[in-house]
Enzyme design. Sequence first.
Site, PDB file in Angstrom:
ATOM      1  N   GLY A 173      39.794 -51.861   2.111  1.00  0.00           N
ATOM      2  CA  GLY A 173      40.439 -50.564   1.991  1.00  0.00           C
ATOM      3  C   GLY A 173      40.013 -49.800   0.747  1.00  0.00           C
ATOM      4  N   GLY A 407      18.996 -21.911  18.413  1.00  0.00           N
ATOM      5  CA  GLY A 407      20.280 -22.238  17.821  1.00  0.00           C
ATOM      6  C   GLY A 407      20.166 -22.611  16.357  1.00  0.00           C
ATOM      7  N   ALA A 408      19.035 -23.197  15.969  1.00  0.00           N
ATOM      8  CA  ALA A 408      18.844 -23.574  14.571  1.00  0.00           C
ATOM      9  C   ALA A 408      18.770 -22.338  13.672  1.00  0.00           C
ATOM     10  CB  ALA A 408      17.583 -24.413  14.424  1.00  0.00           C
TER      11      ALA A 408
END
Length: 520
Positions: A173, A407-408
């Site tokens: 953790g 899209g880039a």
Amino acid sequence: MSIQTDKIKELVERRQSAKLGGGQKRIDAQHAKGKLTARERLSLLLDEGSFEEFDMFVQHRCTNFGMEASHTDGDGVVTGQGTIDGRLVYVYAQDFTVNGGSLSKTMSEKICKVMDMAVRNGAPVIGLNDSGGARIQEGIDALAGYGDIFERNILASGVVPQISGIFGPCAGGAVYSPALTDFILMVENTSYMFLTGPSVVKSVTGEVVDQEQLGGADVHSKKSGVAQFSAASEQEGIETLKKLLSFLPQNNRQTAPERPTNDPVNRMDDSLNDIIPDNPNKPYNMYGVIASIVDDGEFFEVHKNFAKNVIVGFAHMGGRSVGIVANNPCQLAGVLDINASRKAARFVRFCDAFNIPLVNLVDVPGFLPGTQQEYGAVISNGAKLLYAFGEATVPKVTVTLRKSYGGAHIVMSCKQLRGDVNYAWPSANIAVMGADGAVGVLYGKEIKAETDPAKQAEITEAKKQEYDELFCNPYQAAQKGYIEDVIEPRNTRFRIIRALATLEGKHQEIPAKKHDNLPL
């Protein structure tokens, strides 16, 4: 001798004992492993004489498993405040010589105290981790202590810079506190991070792996991207942390300190006029472009060894701190993929949170295709970068050097994502796709209808040239106002710095909301 003198002597002796942590024998064992002690690390990190320690005499309250018979002042973590280059910081350093640096409830209270003070007083917090994990003898109290620290990490996020140095074990953790901070540095061969150790991995999966292979600095700085920095030694690591801090503000209400420079704002670099190759598929040195435009050629790279197809890091321009995001044509042709998108998005969001302007150098042919990328959620990960740029309200200056396709193009801080000033070099190609792909889509049937291969080649070349002239240049975008100007490459430094100067008073907000829903 007076009673007061006796008490002062007792205080001095107790301080000296506390500074020895677990004792000289354990200090020697720490040195034998090639590791410094918690106090030695803080001495290197902080300005000489600036450290003011808090809670030196705190002791654990555990009475299980004979723990009531063993107490050490400080209880395994050194906490306090100091300065780095004269700037206030809050620090904690886990002391492995005391119970292996394992976390007790009182240790967590000490750490939480300095984190609360950092937020309240608006100063960075730096944690140096070297711990065996939760103190098993304290059971749920130790786990509660971790929960208290994690909550502070979350509340401090975006308020003050949080920096983690991993200088030894950090497992279970315990890894989540560094993971919640802004930057992680690991030391090669002496530090590691993992949720479950080699023995558990072997028992559950049958896989045989050692600590270094499972969670060493090389793994997390190159493969997982968990760590932004890797250092060959503790001394180098501490110098890296200090250098990093020089680019950052104290908190989210301030700007980073300016750094004086003799590098002229209007300095030109004629080599930039010739740096883009005639062959659009040939790479060139993006680091050279960065060095030519920033102050004194100095660039402090972040995540250097991870997702190398995108470059992120800090520099100064005109004396002011900036964050730089650049596609790297020397790695995968500069395409965006899952890791590059995650890397850049995280960096952009940090800069936006702490008022650091963004300078984007674009040469991106698109997103990396393939089943591995699609199955790995390249859509969602690409959206993270899109979201980060679109959400950012800091000044954003974008320069398109060569390719900016599909899209880039949108993702890399285009005008529609509230880019403030967008420039392009004459070599820029801003389009849905390159000529090769476009001609196949637009004229594929026409080309296939021609049976003569020579004629097919002739038509293909003619159509490619036609497409290039129409779309593969910056002027279509300039005509429509999607870029402010087509600039001469050698003037790039001056144009960016002047643009940033005009944006100093920028004020832009996002709609009121409880919080966003970033595409995680």
